[in-house]
Scaffold this motif. Structure first.
Motif, PDB file in Angstrom:
ATOM      1  N   ASN A  76      90.947  22.581  65.473  1.00  0.00           N
ATOM      2  CA  ASN A  76      89.895  21.608  66.268  1.00  0.00           C
ATOM      3  C   ASN A  76      88.633  21.941  65.612  1.00  0.00           C
ATOM      4  OD1 ASN A  76      91.902  20.380  68.086  1.00  0.00           O
ATOM      5  ND2 ASN A  76      91.675  22.180  69.379  1.00  0.00           N
ATOM      6  N   GLN A  77      88.446  23.216  65.523  1.00  0.00           N
ATOM      7  CA  GLN A  77      86.986  23.355  65.085  1.00  0.00           C
ATOM      8  C   GLN A  77      86.685  23.135  63.484  1.00  0.00           C
ATOM      9  OE1 GLN A  77      86.506  27.919  64.357  1.00  0.00           O
ATOM     10  NE2 GLN A  77      84.261  27.586  64.780  1.00  0.00           N
ATOM     11  N   THR A  78      88.028  23.300  62.676  1.00  0.00           N
ATOM     12  CA  THR A  78      87.606  22.687  61.420  1.00  0.00           C
ATOM     13  C   THR A  78      87.555  21.348  61.272  1.00  0.00           C
ATOM     14  OG1 THR A  78      90.055  22.900  61.164  1.00  0.00           O
ATOM     15  CG2 THR A  78      89.040  24.754  60.291  1.00  0.00           C
ATOM     16  N   ALA A  79      88.390  20.596  62.203  1.00  0.00           N
ATOM     17  CA  ALA A  79      88.333  19.222  62.172  1.00  0.00           C
ATOM     18  C   ALA A  79      86.800  18.736  62.405  1.00  0.00           C
ATOM     19  CB  ALA A  79      89.250  18.414  63.329  1.00  0.00           C
ATOM     20  N   ASP A  80      86.379  19.350  63.484  1.00  0.00           N
ATOM     21  CA  ASP A  80      84.973  19.104  63.899  1.00  0.00           C
ATOM     22  C   ASP A  80      83.835  19.201  62.760  1.00  0.00           C
ATOM     23  OD1 ASP A  80      85.589  18.276  66.357  1.00  0.00           O
ATOM     24  OD2 ASP A  80      84.969  20.528  67.421  1.00  0.00           O
ATOM     25  N   CYS A  81      84.101  20.464  62.016  1.00  0.00           N
ATOM     26  CA  CYS A  81      83.339  20.596  60.878  1.00  0.00           C
ATOM     27  C   CYS A  81      83.301  19.432  59.701  1.00  0.00           C
ATOM     28  CB  CYS A  81      84.009  21.846  60.256  1.00  0.00           C
ATOM     29  SG  CYS A  81      83.028  22.288  58.507  1.00  0.00           S
ATOM     30  N   HIS A  82      84.598  18.887  59.536  1.00  0.00           N
ATOM     31  CA  HIS A  82      84.826  17.962  58.472  1.00  0.00           C
ATOM     32  C   HIS A  82      84.073  16.722  58.936  1.00  0.00           C
ATOM     33  CE1 HIS A  82      88.922  20.102  58.060  1.00  0.00           C
ATOM     34  NE2 HIS A  82      87.887  20.718  57.580  1.00  0.00           N
ATOM     35  N   LYS A  83      83.858  16.362  60.095  1.00  0.00           N
ATOM     36  CA  LYS A  83      83.187  15.029  60.698  1.00  0.00           C
ATOM     37  C   LYS A  83      81.673  15.325  60.142  1.00  0.00           C
ATOM     38  CE  LYS A  83      86.388  14.331  64.421  1.00  0.00           C
ATOM     39  NZ  LYS A  83      86.520  14.218  65.762  1.00  0.00           N
ATOM     40  N   LYS A  84      81.273  16.341  60.114  1.00  0.00           N
ATOM     41  CA  LYS A  84      79.747  16.619  59.946  1.00  0.00           C
ATOM     42  C   LYS A  84      79.477  17.059  58.233  1.00  0.00           C
ATOM     43  CE  LYS A  84      79.628  18.629  64.299  1.00  0.00           C
ATOM     44  NZ  LYS A  84      79.239  19.922  65.219  1.00  0.00           N
ATOM     45  N   SER A  85      80.508  16.882  57.393  1.00  0.00           N
ATOM     46  CA  SER A  85      80.286  17.423  56.305  1.00  0.00           C
ATOM     47  C   SER A  85      81.119  16.448  55.093  1.00  0.00           C
ATOM     48  CB  SER A  85      80.571  19.064  56.096  1.00  0.00           C
ATOM     49  OG  SER A  85      81.868  19.040  56.290  1.00  0.00           O
ATOM     50  N   ASP A  86      81.031  17.269  53.842  1.00  0.00           N
ATOM     51  CA  ASP A  86      81.927  16.442  52.782  1.00  0.00           C
ATOM     52  C   ASP A  86      83.102  17.391  52.634  1.00  0.00           C
ATOM     53  OD1 ASP A  86      79.786  14.585  52.215  1.00  0.00           O
ATOM     54  OD2 ASP A  86      78.600  16.000  50.994  1.00  0.00           O
ATOM     55  N   PHE A  87      83.676  18.137  53.518  1.00  0.00           N
ATOM     56  CA  PHE A  87      84.790  18.784  53.491  1.00  0.00           C
ATOM     57  C   PHE A  87      86.002  18.327  54.165  1.00  0.00           C
ATOM     58  CE2 PHE A  87      81.125  21.650  52.779  1.00  0.00           C
ATOM     59  CZ  PHE A  87      81.445  22.190  51.681  1.00  0.00           C
ATOM     60  N   ASP A  88      87.277  18.539  53.553  1.00  0.00           N
ATOM     61  CA  ASP A  88      88.330  18.021  54.367  1.00  0.00           C
ATOM     62  C   ASP A  88      89.508  18.693  53.777  1.00  0.00           C
ATOM     63  OD1 ASP A  88      89.900  16.469  56.022  1.00  0.00           O
ATOM     64  OD2 ASP A  88      89.752  14.667  54.726  1.00  0.00           O
ATOM     65  N   PHE A  89      90.604  18.716  54.742  1.00  0.00           N
ATOM     66  CA  PHE A  89      92.030  19.274  53.997  1.00  0.00           C
ATOM     67  C   PHE A  89      92.908  18.428  53.568  1.00  0.00           C
ATOM     68  CE2 PHE A  89      90.754  22.715  57.149  1.00  0.00           C
ATOM     69  CZ  PHE A  89      91.042  23.777  56.303  1.00  0.00           C
ATOM     70  N   LYS A  90      93.516  18.720  52.495  1.00  0.00           N
ATOM     71  CA  LYS A  90      94.530  17.963  51.783  1.00  0.00           C
ATOM     72  C   LYS A  90      95.686  18.893  51.243  1.00  0.00           C
ATOM     73  CE  LYS A  90      93.689  14.020  49.769  1.00  0.00           C
ATOM     74  NZ  LYS A  90      93.003  12.966  48.845  1.00  0.00           N
ATOM     75  N   ASN A  91      96.868  18.131  51.284  1.00  0.00           N
ATOM     76  CA  ASN A  91      98.104  19.140  50.744  1.00  0.00           C
ATOM     77  C   ASN A  91      97.741  19.345  49.442  1.00  0.00           C
ATOM     78  OD1 ASN A  91     101.006  19.417  49.334  1.00  0.00           O
ATOM     79  ND2 ASN A  91     101.080  19.505  51.464  1.00  0.00           N
ATOM     80  N   LEU A  92      97.898  20.626  49.034  1.00  0.00           N
ATOM     81  CA  LEU A  92      97.625  21.303  47.731  1.00  0.00           C
ATOM     82  C   LEU A  92      98.313  20.207  46.665  1.00  0.00           C
ATOM     83  CD1 LEU A  92      96.151  23.324  45.832  1.00  0.00           C
ATOM     84  CD2 LEU A  92      98.263  24.815  46.262  1.00  0.00           C
ATOM     85  N   ARG A  93      99.734  19.936  46.872  1.00  0.00           N
ATOM     86  CA  ARG A  93     100.155  18.835  45.996  1.00  0.00           C
ATOM     87  C   ARG A  93      99.551  17.832  45.481  1.00  0.00           C
ATOM     88  NH1 ARG A  93     104.498  20.698  49.552  1.00  0.00           N
ATOM     89  NH2 ARG A  93     106.082  21.923  48.306  1.00  0.00           N
TER      90      ARG A  93
END
Length: 275
Positions: free
Chosen positions: A72-89
């Protein structure tokens, strides 16, 4: 790019490359110059992680890996920045060969480091080795190294056709690849190649030749690629792991793996030699 592997344990006091994972998803930035976040600490972007592991340098820049703790914390962080998670493949096209390989190293080392805490012989607490990438039991001195599981993958050809199979684990029924499997104790690599092909599709092969290798961090494999030729027998799938298999010409290939994998490299080699 020059990567230097280091085992010394240090603190983060200057900007470095941070390979932060949530399972097999990696945190990345959409900046054009480099998609690997350059931070002093994950706290710079309000991401809580496991104990970070320093594992070397890229062109003199420190490299760290860690696992995100709070979705939840990381999701909130992504909404405020240029960062996001994606599958490494899925990040292969953005990372390129060198950084994809390095991210795979980071994923494997981080998982091993944070999950290997106690001795499997006496349950004693482990400490970091000061001389090699390992952990040592404080009680019985048993040494634990990062886990690497060797596996073979082979492109079998018959004249101008290649053997491709659909693994029942693939959600896409039109997705095919070449035969692969893990090395068993006491086997040579060539024995594993012949056994896996015969077990999965019931044919015998010959002229087994080593092609190349790839670290595959899903979760901790070393893929050893081979080529081979059909010798005898009729295709009959095992019905468990392999649901369908057949011989395919370049002109009628089914869906095949993405370019990030050695399986695709071997298939592309077949295509090149038969076009």
């Amino acid at each position: 790019m020059k990567f230097i592997s280091e085992i010394k344990y240090k603190t983060s006091d200057k900007k470095g490359f941070w390979f932060i994972f949530n399972n097999s998803n990696m945190l990345y930035t959409q900046k054009k110059d480099n998609i690997i976040p350059e931070l002093i600490s994950p706290s710079d972007i309000d991401v809580a992680t496991t104990t970070p592991l320093y594992f070397g340098t890229i062109d003199g820049v420190d490299c760290w890996t860690a696992e995100a703790l709070d979705n939840n914390q990381t999701a909130d962080c992504h909404k405020k920045s240029d960062f996001d998670f994606k599958n490494l493949r899925e990040l292969y096209s953005l990372l390129g060969d060198d950084f994809f390989s390095l991210a795979g190293r980071a994923l494997q080392l981080g998982r091993w480091y944070n999950s290997t805490k106690y001795c499997s012989s006496c349950s004693g607490e482990l400490k970091d080795s000061e001389t090699e990438r390992a952990k040592i039991c404080k009680s019985c001195s048993k040494i634990f190294y990062p886990v690497i599981s060797p596996a073979i993958i082979v492109a079998v050809t018959k004249e101008n056709k290649i053997l491709l199979a659909h693994n029942n684990a693939y959600p896409d029924p039109n997705r095919y690849s070449i035969i692969a499997g893990f090395v068993e104790p006491g086997e040579s690599l060539e024995q594993t190649v012949a056994r896996e092909v015969e077990e999965e599709v019931s044919i015998k092969i010959k002229n087994i030749k080593y092609y190349g290798s790839q670290s595959w961090p899903f979760p901790h494999s070393l893929m050893l690629g081979f080529t081979a030729e059909y010798d005898s027998g009729e295709i009959k799938t095992d019905g468990v792991e392999i649901g369908a298999a057949g011989w395919f010409e370049v002109s009628n290939l089914p869906g095949i793996p993405p370019r990030s994998s050695i399986s695709r490299t071997l298939i592309d080699n077949f295509i090149k030699n038969n076009s």
